[in-house]
Motif scaffolding. Structure first.
Motif, PDB file in Angstrom:
ATOM      1  N   UNK A  79       0.841  -1.202   0.000  1.00 15.59           N
ATOM      2  CA  UNK A  79       0.000   0.000   0.000  1.00 15.59           C
ATOM      3  C   UNK A  79       0.876   1.253   0.000  1.00 15.59           C
ATOM      4  N   UNK A  80       1.941   1.242   0.792  1.00 18.95           N
ATOM      5  CA  UNK A  80       2.830   2.402   0.864  1.00 18.95           C
ATOM      6  C   UNK A  80       3.514   2.656  -0.472  1.00 18.95           C
ATOM      7  N   UNK A  81       3.977   1.592  -1.120  1.00 17.26           N
ATOM      8  CA  UNK A  81       4.644   1.741  -2.417  1.00 17.26           C
ATOM      9  C   UNK A  81       3.676   2.275  -3.469  1.00 17.26           C
ATOM     10  N   UNK A  82       2.465   1.733  -3.486  1.00 17.37           N
ATOM     11  CA  UNK A  82       1.468   2.173  -4.465  1.00 17.37           C
ATOM     12  C   UNK A  82       1.049   3.616  -4.210  1.00 17.37           C
ATOM     13  N   UNK A  83       0.878   3.960  -2.958  1.00 18.59           N
ATOM     14  CA  UNK A  83       0.473   5.314  -2.573  1.00 18.59           C
ATOM     15  C   UNK A  83       1.483   6.353  -3.067  1.00 18.59           C
ATOM     16  N   UNK A  84       2.768   5.986  -3.003  1.00 19.83           N
ATOM     17  CA  UNK A  84       3.818   6.917  -3.409  1.00 19.83           C
ATOM     18  C   UNK A  84       4.183   6.811  -4.890  1.00 19.83           C
ATOM     19  N   UNK A  85       3.451   5.980  -5.625  1.00 24.04           N
ATOM     20  CA  UNK A  85       3.652   5.911  -7.070  1.00 24.04           C
ATOM     21  C   UNK A  85       4.854   5.115  -7.523  1.00 24.04           C
ATOM     22  N   UNK A 131      -0.930   5.053 -14.051  1.00 22.08           N
ATOM     23  CA  UNK A 131      -0.060   3.920 -14.398  1.00 22.08           C
ATOM     24  C   UNK A 131      -0.090   2.832 -13.331  1.00 22.08           C
ATOM     25  N   UNK A 132       0.123   3.230 -12.083  1.00 22.08           N
ATOM     26  CA  UNK A 132       0.139   2.235 -11.007  1.00 22.08           C
ATOM     27  C   UNK A 132      -1.232   1.599 -10.841  1.00 22.08           C
ATOM     28  N   UNK A 133      -2.280   2.399 -10.958  1.00 21.76           N
ATOM     29  CA  UNK A 133      -3.641   1.872 -10.822  1.00 21.76           C
ATOM     30  C   UNK A 133      -3.923   0.809 -11.873  1.00 21.76           C
TER      31      UNK A 133
END
Length: 236
Positions: A108-114, A150-152
């Motif tokens: 979650x932290x990695x995704x949140x920060x892109x 992109x991440x989404x």
């Protein structure tokens, strides 16, 4: 020789392996909190100093020690986007599903920060892609809340569910629509539906293959029994 917290902080932030080793040899506790509950390992990981992290773990640093924010070395490496460091910590035995004070996983932290590539790597290492934080945010929703198309999209491709609703009553598609554009939100919803259909079709095909394999095995067993009966009949 006693080392000040300021000196230790500098060693860890710089990834100064030699000075860190000297401090430990002089009696510095390897897991002593230095700043905001962060240990030498957590600080080194936050700055992406992979070799310093490896050395500290060899010296006995605990991978699961948490800062005041509840974040481990892996958590801060993922938040900061240090892919090599994060993967090295996993290889050393770090817990992939550790939770901070907001129940946020490293993914979650990695995704949140892109950090798209890191998020993908974590999923491939087995991270629970639909884990929920305390405010009911998944990794997909965290990325969408930042307008990160992109991440989404990548998380959807990897199997992230798009039907979860946050405490604010919003889905990932709605979050992306608000933070990026309505078109992006619509595209995410469409891709999520397509991905869900593809996964359902793949699962149906997998189940069909299992049934066929079982049927083939049953037929082989039956043929063997028939052969045995025929052999017995021939001897009578």
């Amino acid at each position: 020789m006693a080392y000040s917290a300021r000196a230790l902080l500098g060693f860890a932030e710089d990834g100064d392996v030699s000075s860190i080793a000297d401090a430990l040899d002089a009696g510095t506790a390897v897991d002593a909190p230095i700043a905001k509950g962060k240990t030498l390992l957590i600080i080194a990981a936050e700055k992406g100093h992979t070799e310093a992290c490896r050395m500290l773990v060899r010296k006995g640093a605990c991978l699961e020690t948490q800062s005041d924010a509840g974040r481990t070395a892996l958590s801060v490496a993922c938040f900061s986007g240090h892919t090599d460091t994060a993967l090295a910590l996993l290889d050393l035995g770090a817990n992939l599903e550790t939770l901070d004070v907001h129940c946020q996983t490293p993914l979650i932290l990695a995704a949140w920060q892109g950090h798209t590539a890191l998020a993908v790597a974590l999923v491939k290492r087995g991270a629970k892609i639909n884990a929920l934080s305390s405010n009911r945010m998944t990794a997909l929703m965290a990325a969408a809340s930042e307008g990160d198309v992109e991440t989404s999209m990548m998380l959807v491709e990897l199997g992230a569910g798009a039907a979860f609703v946050s405490n604010a009553g919003l889905t990932a598609a709605q979050l992306l629509s608000n933070q990026a554009s309505p078109e992006a939100g619509a595209a995410l919803a469409e891709r999520a539906e397509a991905a869900a259909r593809e996964r359902a079709a793949a699962e149906a095909e997998r189940q069909r293959r299992i049934r066929m394999a079982r049927l083939d095995a049953a037929l082989v067993s039956l043929e063997k029994e028939v052969c045995k009966l025929e052999a017995r009949s021939a001897t009578i």
